[in-house]
Design an enzyme around this catalytic site. Structure first.
Site, PDB file in Angstrom:
ATOM      1  N   GLU A  41       0.833  -1.209   0.000  1.00 24.67           N
ATOM      2  CA  GLU A  41       0.000   0.000   0.000  1.00 24.67           C
ATOM      3  C   GLU A  41       0.875   1.269   0.000  1.00 24.67           C
ATOM      4  O   GLU A  41       1.945   1.289   0.602  1.00 24.67           O
ATOM      5  CB  GLU A  41      -0.859  -0.019   1.282  1.00 24.67           C
ATOM      6  N   LYS A 110      -9.487   3.051  -1.787  1.00 19.34           N
ATOM      7  CA  LYS A 110      -9.714   2.460  -0.457  1.00 19.34           C
ATOM      8  C   LYS A 110     -11.009   2.996   0.144  1.00 19.34           C
ATOM      9  O   LYS A 110     -11.237   4.208   0.148  1.00 19.34           O
ATOM     10  CB  LYS A 110      -8.521   2.795   0.434  1.00 19.34           C
ATOM     11  N   CYS A 144      -5.420  -2.926   2.893  1.00 24.86           N
ATOM     12  CA  CYS A 144      -5.124  -2.831   4.323  1.00 24.86           C
ATOM     13  C   CYS A 144      -6.364  -2.904   5.215  1.00 24.86           C
ATOM     14  O   CYS A 144      -7.006  -3.947   5.310  1.00 24.86           O
ATOM     15  CB  CYS A 144      -4.302  -1.562   4.544  1.00 24.86           C
TER      16      CYS A 144
HETATM   17  N1  LIG Z   1      -2.957   1.261   6.375  1.00 27.20           N
HETATM   18  C1  LIG Z   1      -3.935   0.758   7.098  1.00 27.20           C
HETATM   19  O1  LIG Z   1      -5.086   0.701   6.671  1.00 27.20           O
HETATM   20  C2  LIG Z   1      -3.556   0.262   8.461  1.00 27.20           C
HETATM   21  C3  LIG Z   1      -4.491  -0.793   8.965  1.00 27.20           C
HETATM   22  C4  LIG Z   1      -4.033  -1.406  10.237  1.00 27.20           C
HETATM   23  O2  LIG Z   1      -2.871  -1.303  10.628  1.00 27.20           O
HETATM   24  C5  LIG Z   1      -5.036  -2.162  11.004  1.00 27.20           C
HETATM   25  O3  LIG Z   1      -4.686  -2.604  12.126  1.00 27.20           O
HETATM   26  O4  LIG Z   1      -6.180  -2.344  10.548  1.00 27.20           O
END
Ligand SMILES: NC(=O)CCC(=O)C(=O)O
Length: 256
Positions: A41, A110, A144
């Site tokens: 990402e 996202k 993510c």
């Molecule tokens: N970049 C993100 O979306 C981080 C997501 C993350 O660390 C989580 O615990 O969920």
């Protein structure tokens, strides 16, 4: 299908260096015989410099040109992780995927912005997802935090995907969640899950990229070192697993 995990360490704010890093990663993946390389990402700016507005890729022009040209040159599919893109004065955390002929297969922004890190203050969330076919296999990507929202992956699975790619910049302190969620999404949907996380000591992005098969077993175990790992997956495994136990036939969709 041979998959390369692009577990690399982009540097916050160093956009030109990050393009070079990603180019090297794609070339290395090709030299290892990969059919597809998966990127993490936010690899253009990393997660997130204060001047993100200045650094975000205007209309995704540079990223699209770069990914399209290199996928075609090297005859390799690219699951493009994500890049910060500026469009109509808004910033998006955007995923682009290219086939081996340099054709854009799909893109998505996202959806669930990671509010604990203030991502929702900087970025505008997307409102649509896409599945795509890569070398004849139906796939989807989540970025993510999006993986925590279980209904989305289930809908992809009901739509027929056989591989879910999870492209992340996930903190070391929650690697237990990262590993559990990758495996859970594989087991509960009887699909392959390919999770790629960046590594960055200072900014605490914890690696542990992996490939999980439809039974939840590791094809590539979560690893810490920065660098590309490759492995073959056998797509027949999806059918084989579902022959033994088919959760799709046994679902009670009348109740949920
Ligand atoms: N970049 C993100 O979306 C981080 C997501 C993350 O660390 C989580 O615990 O969920």
């Amino acid at each position: 299908m041979k998959i390369a995990l692009g577990q690399v360490a982009p540097i916050k704010g160093e956009v030109d260096n990050n393009y070079k890093l990603i180019e090297d990663t794609i070339r290395k993946s090709k030299s290892k015989g990969a059919d597809v390389v998966v990127l993490p990402e936010a690899w253009n700016t990393f997660y997130y410099p204060k001047n993100i507005e200045e650094l975000a890729d205007v209309d995704g022009k540079r990223s699209k040109e770069f990914l399209s040209n290199i996928s075609k040159e090297l005859d390799i599919n690219i699951v493009g992780g994500s890049v910060a893109v500026k469009e109509d004065g808004k910033i998006y955390n955007r995923n682009y995927n290219y086939d081996r002929n340099g054709k854009l297969l799909s893109e998505y922004d996202k959806i669930h912005l990671f509010s604990p890190a203030g991502e929702d203050k900087l970025f505008t969330s997307g409102n649509k997802y896409a599945t795509f076919e890569m070398d004849g296999v139906k796939c989807a990507v989540v970025l993510c935090y999006d993986v925590r929202f279980v209904e989305r992956t289930r809908k992809f699975a009901l739509d027929g995907i056989e591989i879910l790619f999870i492209c992340a910049s996930w903190a070391t302190s929650r690697l237990n969640h990262w590993e559990a969620l990758n495996r859970a999404r594989a087991i509960e949907n009887q699909i392959f899950v390919v999770g790629v996380n960046s590594t960055r000591y200072k900014d605490d992005s914890g690696g542990h990229s992996m490939i999980v098969d439809p039974l939840g077993d590791y094809i590539v175990e979560p690893y810490e070192t920065t660098g590309v790992k490759t492995a073959e997956i056998n797509m027949n495994q999806v059918k084989d697993v579902r022959k033994q136990m088919n959760i799709y036939n046994d679902r009670r969709s009348d109740l949920y």
